[in-house]
Design a protein around this motif. Structure first.
Motif, mmCIF file in Angstrom:
data_model
loop_
_atom_site.group_PDB
_atom_site.id
_atom_site.type_symbol
_atom_site.label_atom_id
_atom_site.label_comp_id
_atom_site.label_asym_id
_atom_site.label_seq_id
_atom_site.Cartn_x
_atom_site.Cartn_y
_atom_site.Cartn_z
ATOM 1 N N CYS A 180 -2.031 0.909 2.213
ATOM 2 C CA CYS A 180 -1.465 1.187 3.525
ATOM 3 C C CYS A 180 -1.547 -0.056 4.396
ATOM 4 O O CYS A 180 -2.158 -1.061 4.024
ATOM 5 C CB CYS A 180 -2.188 2.358 4.203
ATOM 6 N N ARG A 181 -0.934 0.017 5.562
ATOM 7 C CA ARG A 181 -1.017 -1.075 6.518
ATOM 8 C C ARG A 181 -2.423 -1.137 7.096
ATOM 9 O O ARG A 181 -3.020 -0.111 7.437
ATOM 10 C CB ARG A 181 -0.002 -0.877 7.647
ATOM 11 N N SER A 182 -2.971 -2.339 7.211
ATOM 12 C CA SER A 182 -4.292 -2.506 7.808
ATOM 13 C C SER A 182 -4.293 -1.949 9.226
ATOM 14 O O SER A 182 -3.404 -2.244 10.030
ATOM 15 C CB SER A 182 -4.660 -4.001 7.834
ATOM 16 N N GLY A 183 -5.285 -1.126 9.525
ATOM 17 C CA GLY A 183 -5.372 -0.487 10.830
ATOM 18 C C GLY A 183 -4.863 0.938 10.840
ATOM 19 O O GLY A 183 -5.037 1.658 11.828
ATOM 20 N N PHE A 184 -4.216 1.365 9.734
ATOM 21 C CA PHE A 184 -3.681 2.720 9.646
ATOM 22 C C PHE A 184 -4.374 3.522 8.539
ATOM 23 O O PHE A 184 -3.791 4.452 7.986
ATOM 24 C CB PHE A 184 -2.172 2.681 9.416
ATOM 25 N N GLU A 185 -5.613 3.168 8.257
ATOM 26 C CA GLU A 185 -6.356 3.886 7.224
ATOM 27 C C GLU A 185 -6.595 5.349 7.606
ATOM 28 O O GLU A 185 -6.508 6.241 6.753
ATOM 29 C CB GLU A 185 -7.700 3.191 6.966
ATOM 30 N N ASN A 186 -6.900 5.614 8.868
ATOM 31 C CA ASN A 186 -7.162 6.993 9.288
ATOM 32 C C ASN A 186 -5.918 7.863 9.147
ATOM 33 O O ASN A 186 -5.999 9.030 8.735
ATOM 34 C CB ASN A 186 -7.656 7.028 10.738
ATOM 35 N N GLU A 187 -4.757 7.300 9.484
ATOM 36 C CA GLU A 187 -3.510 8.054 9.366
ATOM 37 C C GLU A 187 -3.186 8.329 7.898
ATOM 38 O O GLU A 187 -2.758 9.431 7.541
ATOM 39 C CB GLU A 187 -2.365 7.281 10.030
ATOM 40 N N CYS A 188 -3.394 7.338 7.054
ATOM 41 C CA CYS A 188 -3.154 7.512 5.625
ATOM 42 C C CYS A 188 -4.121 8.538 5.036
ATOM 43 O O CYS A 188 -3.737 9.360 4.208
ATOM 44 C CB CYS A 188 -3.288 6.167 4.905
ATOM 45 N N ALA A 189 -5.372 8.502 5.498
ATOM 46 C CA ALA A 189 -6.368 9.468 5.025
ATOM 47 C C ALA A 189 -6.013 10.883 5.447
ATOM 48 O O ALA A 189 -6.117 11.833 4.655
ATOM 49 C CB ALA A 189 -7.751 9.090 5.560
ATOM 50 N N ALA A 190 -5.578 11.052 6.696
ATOM 51 C CA ALA A 190 -5.192 12.384 7.178
ATOM 52 C C ALA A 190 -4.002 12.910 6.386
ATOM 53 O O ALA A 190 -3.954 14.100 6.021
ATOM 54 C CB ALA A 190 -4.848 12.318 8.665
ATOM 55 N N PHE B 196 2.616 7.063 5.296
ATOM 56 C CA PHE B 196 1.780 5.885 5.542
ATOM 57 C C PHE B 196 1.335 5.169 4.270
ATOM 58 O O PHE B 196 0.752 4.092 4.346
ATOM 59 C CB PHE B 196 0.554 6.281 6.373
ATOM 60 N N ALA B 197 1.578 5.746 3.102
ATOM 61 C CA ALA B 197 1.175 5.112 1.840
ATOM 62 C C ALA B 197 2.286 4.206 1.325
ATOM 63 O O ALA B 197 3.429 4.638 1.171
ATOM 64 C CB ALA B 197 0.839 6.172 0.799
ATOM 65 N N ARG B 198 1.944 2.953 1.044
ATOM 66 C CA ARG B 198 2.914 2.024 0.463
ATOM 67 C C ARG B 198 3.012 2.175 -1.056
ATOM 68 O O ARG B 198 4.040 1.868 -1.654
ATOM 69 C CB ARG B 198 2.505 0.580 0.778
ATOM 70 N N GLN B 199 1.934 2.598 -1.662
ATOM 71 C CA GLN B 199 1.879 2.789 -3.109
ATOM 72 C C GLN B 199 0.781 3.787 -3.416
ATOM 73 O O GLN B 199 -0.167 3.927 -2.633
ATOM 74 C CB GLN B 199 1.599 1.461 -3.815
ATOM 75 N N ILE C 2 5.261 -3.814 -1.212
ATOM 76 C CA ILE C 2 5.828 -4.683 -0.176
ATOM 77 C C ILE C 2 7.129 -5.300 -0.667
ATOM 78 O O ILE C 2 7.121 -6.077 -1.633
ATOM 79 C CB ILE C 2 4.840 -5.801 0.210
ATOM 80 N N PRO C 3 8.260 -5.006 -0.031
ATOM 81 C CA PRO C 3 9.510 -5.669 -0.407
ATOM 82 C C PRO C 3 9.509 -7.113 0.057
ATOM 83 O O PRO C 3 9.078 -7.419 1.175
ATOM 84 C CB PRO C 3 10.579 -4.851 0.322
ATOM 85 N N ARG C 4 9.977 -8.006 -0.773
ATOM 86 C CA ARG C 4 10.018 -9.430 -0.431
ATOM 87 C C ARG C 4 11.404 -9.758 0.114
ATOM 88 O O ARG C 4 12.329 -10.056 -0.624
ATOM 89 C CB ARG C 4 9.690 -10.281 -1.666
#
Length: 352
Positions: free
Chosen positions: A9-19, A66-69, A174-176
């Motif tokens: 996930c994006r750094s700083g959004f761990e709580n949202e990804c966890a929820a 919120f999950a990228r992978q 992450i798309p390049r």
């Protein structure tokens, strides 16, 4: 064995990804708990059921926000010997099904970047060792799962799999994408990534066809308009601010100086796009009006999230959109993702 689901996930959004992870698990009758640390760029969902991560991976990955992978992973490999990291990794991978490809990854953080020099060096010999051990096919096979080797540090690694055709196709999720020199702002990459995320590339010529029409609310200086014009789409750029001269010179843009929230089109358009900074509820209500009034056929827009209760804000916004569409007896698909090029926001796609 595979009772842990690793989520990037994006750094700083761990709580949202966890929820979100807990909500997804509960929805399919799974129980567990989440390990998440601030700013680490990943979350680990621990499930009590044996191989509990696998039923979750049978659900559509594109419905995660919120999950990228996602990776169904084995227990953490810790304290790897610096003299031979490859052998314990290969031994662990032998417990997994035969895989078609491998992605060697790190968290998208400063700490993760410090490990990338190691992953570059170890990549070729590790892949060779995995093939020699019969863990990888000798050629890409889209029907086999993807193997993920996730280096948390130089001596700590999580190893697991993601299902074929039901995961992010990009390394680290992450798309390049390169910022085009002609684009007037970096915001242009948000819309390009949204297209890659929500619209299969073979459908671009049909869904993003030349001579289509679009309205871009909050268009200035023209980052999103530039992407539409590049596809040959006629754009009504709604903003009181100035538009980039190069975009106006294309002849495909009509600059409408107006408030994006009160503007009404003279006729229906194919696309509504919007990157206005405002409260999610206000933007959601505005987009709902466009859809229910038949002013557009499809839309991509951003929701700027509050500092607190960001997960709840997204849940409420999606519920409001679904309710508005159901009351109007309209059938649309809704996808919401926090894209790599997003920051304190999520991107919403609503289309046929």
């Amino acid at each position: 064995m595979l009772n842990q689901l690793l989520l990037y996930c994006r750094s700083g959004f761990e709580n949202e990804c966890a929820a979100e992870a807990m909500a997804k698990a509960e929805a399919v009758g799974l129980a567990g708990f989440v390990k998440a640390k601030p700013r680490q760029g990943w979350v680990l969902l621990n499930l009590y059921q044996q191989d509990g991560a696998l039923p979750l991976q049978q659900q559509p990955f594109n419905q995660w926000i919120f999950a990228r992978q996602w990776v169904a992973c084995l227990p953490l490999l810790n304290q790897l010997p610096v003299t031979d990291r490859i052998t314990p990794i290969v031994d662990a991978v032998k417990q997994l099904p035969l895989c078609g490809t491998v992605q060697i990854e790190t968290p998208d953080t400063n700490e993760g970047k410090s490990v990338q020099s190691l992953t570059r060096k170890i990549s070729a010999p590790l892949i060779q060792a995995l093939k020699k051990a019969g863990c990888l096919t000798n050629k890409e096979n889209s029907q086999k799962p993807t193997l993920h080797v996730f280096f948390i540090s130089g001596t700590s690694v999580l190893v697991g799999i993601s299902p074929a055709n039901n995961h992010s196709p990009w390394t680290m999720g992450i798309p390049r994408l390169r910022l085009p020199k002609q684009a007037p702002s970096r915001a242009t990459l948000k819309l390009e990534e949204a297209w890659h995320t929500f619209i299969p590339k073979p459908q671009w010529d049909q869904q993003l066809a030349p001579e289509m029409t679009a309205v871009d609310l909050g268009a200035a200086p023209g980052g999103w308009t530039w992407q539409l014009v590049r596809r040959g789409i006629k754009v009504y750029a709604v903003d009181n601010g100035p538009m980039a001269e190069d975009i106006m010179a294309t002849g495909l843009v009509e600059h409408v100086r107006a408030d994006g929230f009160t503007y009404q089109p003279k006729q229906a358009v194919d696309w509504l796009v919007c990157d206005i900074v405002d409260k999610p509820a206000r933007v959601t209500a505005m987009v709902s009006r466009w859809l229910t009034q038949g002013w557009c056929k499809a839309t991509i827009f951003n929701l700027k999230l509050p500092m607190k209760q960001r997960w709840q804000a997204v849940v409420q916004a999606k519920a409001a959109l679904m309710d508005a569409l159901q009351q109007a007896n309209l059938s649309y698909q809704i996808q919401i993702r926090q894209l790599y090029h997003d920051r304190e926001e999520v991107t919403v796609y609503i289309g046929p």
